[in-house]
Design a protein around this motif. Structure first.
Motif, PDB file in Angstrom:
ATOM      1  N   ALA A 199       0.991  -1.203   0.196  1.00  0.00           N
ATOM      2  CA  ALA A 199       0.233   0.036  -0.214  1.00  0.00           C
ATOM      3  C   ALA A 199       0.851   1.242  -0.042  1.00  0.00           C
ATOM      4  O   ALA A 199       0.563   2.188  -0.290  1.00  0.00           O
ATOM      5  N   THR A 200       2.153   1.280   0.547  1.00  0.00           N
ATOM      6  CA  THR A 200       3.116   2.228   0.386  1.00  0.00           C
ATOM      7  C   THR A 200       4.477   2.020   0.281  1.00  0.00           C
ATOM      8  O   THR A 200       4.738   0.721   0.183  1.00  0.00           O
ATOM      9  N   THR A 201       5.247   2.772   0.036  1.00  0.00           N
ATOM     10  CA  THR A 201       6.694   2.608  -0.439  1.00  0.00           C
ATOM     11  C   THR A 201       7.413   2.439   0.855  1.00  0.00           C
ATOM     12  O   THR A 201       7.300   2.924   1.913  1.00  0.00           O
ATOM     13  N   GLY A 202       8.228   0.921   1.067  1.00  0.00           N
ATOM     14  CA  GLY A 202       9.056   0.901   2.235  1.00  0.00           C
ATOM     15  C   GLY A 202      10.014  -0.469   2.036  1.00  0.00           C
ATOM     16  O   GLY A 202       9.837  -0.939   0.808  1.00  0.00           O
ATOM     17  N   LEU A 321      -3.284   3.805  11.841  1.00  0.00           N
ATOM     18  CA  LEU A 321      -3.667   3.586  10.429  1.00  0.00           C
ATOM     19  C   LEU A 321      -2.520   3.467   9.427  1.00  0.00           C
ATOM     20  O   LEU A 321      -2.450   2.673   8.768  1.00  0.00           O
ATOM     21  N   ARG A 322      -1.580   4.411   9.609  1.00  0.00           N
ATOM     22  CA  ARG A 322      -0.229   4.508   8.985  1.00  0.00           C
ATOM     23  C   ARG A 322       0.340   2.898   9.033  1.00  0.00           C
ATOM     24  O   ARG A 322       1.137   2.562   8.179  1.00  0.00           O
ATOM     25  N   ARG A 323       0.525   2.572  10.203  1.00  0.00           N
ATOM     26  CA  ARG A 323       1.218   1.393  10.443  1.00  0.00           C
ATOM     27  C   ARG A 323       0.540   0.294  10.038  1.00  0.00           C
ATOM     28  O   ARG A 323       1.148  -0.996   9.654  1.00  0.00           O
ATOM     29  N   GLU A 324      -0.817   0.362   9.981  1.00  0.00           N
ATOM     30  CA  GLU A 324      -1.778  -0.849   9.527  1.00  0.00           C
ATOM     31  C   GLU A 324      -1.621  -1.108   7.957  1.00  0.00           C
ATOM     32  O   GLU A 324      -1.482  -2.114   7.256  1.00  0.00           O
TER      33      GLU A 324
END
Length: 450
Positions: A199-202, A321-324
């Motif tokens: 869902a996000t870059t990492g 929410l960001r961590r999820e």
């Protein structure tokens, strides 16, 4: 010399009774009849003394054939076949030379035609060298045996019928293919694999599944690096705990909690996505109190603590929410087919990390030429065959790239000269391996409309 004729019998050669004298063991005997394969000689039992006439015995012999004004003598080898009566013994020729075979055939032909006086042809044969001949079988001058002729006729008739039926079946199959299944294409079974993306870059920190494992809906599959968010979340929760503790202590001392919290709940503004309460007296009231040098009342302190607590709670929800979003979860139950990244890889937002096989009927996707697509429409029935030889029927559901990929423009589709079609099996329980290659035949014509 008259020729004795006989009915067609089980003989390999035509038998004649032309005059012939048979010499064997230095003794001469008269021949009853003969052919190019053997002879029958008159050897009474009382005159056979000293001759070994046991069946199978091979003897050198000489054939004397009287002719008008001449005599033909041929050296041969004969084998005793057996005695056929008190005076009749049958012999067969052994390794008869091609020249002697031609001479015997020539004499039989001359005898049948009544030209035994014409010695020129026979003399010519005697003068020829003993060359090999491809004619190995004996000459048969009588009609073919009726039973053998009927057998050959039946064999050839059956063969002709089989070939004719095979040709008709081939033509029927060709016509059936050309009139029923006119369009052929190669397709791929899709729709059974779900892509689980980041869902996000990492950085990929943890893989929680391996290929072949079965997972349930919502089960975690992988986790991106969330250490920085974890530190921020821990700081917010620690500060929130301190604010709550101070608020509870001050509210218990002043007894103003019952007045502050209901009022703050009614007066909230939205900062971002989360509501935040305003100060109880507003900014102007607080400024007036400070200008007069008076001590801030307890209600204003509690209101600021409440505002701080609400902001920290909103920040905690945002961090959670960001961590999820850093955790990839299974959208539905299925089996892990492939893990497309390794721990430590930096994955971009939208990149596929896990391929998940789900339990659902496949969707067949195939490409056909543009001129073929003009004869296709949704609802047509197609025949699909898998590499394993399994065949099933499917219904055409869509024609065109746009119905599969909404971002595909009609201009691009027209420039390709090919059209994408999708089909769905009629059997909802059908399952195929992911991305299985299949052959598709689309029925474009039926003799009777259903």
């Amino acid at each position: 010399m008259p020729i004795r004729r006989e009915p067609n019998q089980r003989r390999r050669a035509h038998r004649v009774d032309l005059p012939m004298v048979f010499e064997i063991g230095g003794r001469v005997f008269r021949v009853f009849d003969w052919s190019v394969t053997g002879l029958a000689a008159r050897i009474p039992e009382k005159e056979a003394a000293g001759l070994d006439l046991e069946p199978g015995r091979v003897h050198p012999a000489r054939l004397h054939i009287p002719m008008p004004g001449a005599r033909v003598a041929l050296d041969v080898k004969v084998q005793v076949v057996g005695r056929r009566g008190p005076e009749r013994v049958a012999f067969s020729f052994v390794d008869l030379s091609p020249r002697n075979r031609r001479i015997l055939r020539q004499i039989i032909e001359l005898g049948i035609e009544g030209r035994l006086g014409d010695l020129e042809d026979t003399v010519a044969l005697l003068a020829q060298p003993d060359l090999p001949t491809p004619l190995k079988d004996a000459m048969v001058l009588s009609d073919l045996e009726e039973e053998a002729l009927a057998t050959n006729f039946r064999r050839r008739a059956i063969l002709s019928v089989v070939l004719g039926v095979g040709f008709l079946l081939f033509v029927a199959g060709l016509l059936f293919y050309n009139t029923v299944y006119r369009i052929e294409a190669e397709g791929v079974a899709m729709g059974q694999v779900r892509r689980v993306v980041a869902a996000t870059t990492g950085e990929l920190r943890t893989l929680l599944v391996q290929p072949g494992e079965r997972v349930t809906t919502g089960a975690p599959l992988f986790r991106l690096d969330d250490r920085e968010l974890a530190v921020q979340l821990a700081q917010v929760e620690r500060e929130l705990a301190l604010v709550r503790e101070r608020f509870a202590a001050l509210a218990a001392a002043s007894g103003a909690s019952s007045r502050i919290e209901p009022a703050s709940a009614r007066r909230r503004v939205h900062i971002g996505l989360f509501p935040v309460p305003l100060l109880a007296g507003g900014a102007s009231a607080a400024a007036t109190v400070r200008a007069r040098g008076e001590a801030a009342p307890a209600d204003d302190v509690l209101a600021r603590l409440l505002q701080r607590r609400t902001r920290l709670e909103a920040e905690r929800r945002r961090l959670r929410l960001r961590r999820e979003r850093l955790v990839g979860r299974a959208p539905e139950a299925g089996r892990v087919v492939r893990v497309a990244a390794e721990v430590g890889d930096r994955v971009a937002a939208g990149r596929t990390v896990v391929l998940l096989e789900v339990d659902r009927p496949p969707v067949i996707v195939a490409r056909v030429r543009d001129f073929q697509a003009r004869r296709l429409h949704p609802g047509m029935i197609a025949l699909v065959r898998t590499p394993a030889g399994k065949t099933f029927e499917a219904r055409l559901t869509a024609v065109g790239y746009g119905l599969v990929d909404p971002d595909f423009s009609p201009t691009e589709e027209a420039s390709l000269g090919e059209v994408l079609i999708t089909l769905e099996p009629l059997d909802p329980t059908l399952r195929l391996p992911p991305y299985a290659r299949v052959d598709v035949w689309i029925r474009t014509f039926t003799l009777f409309d259903s």
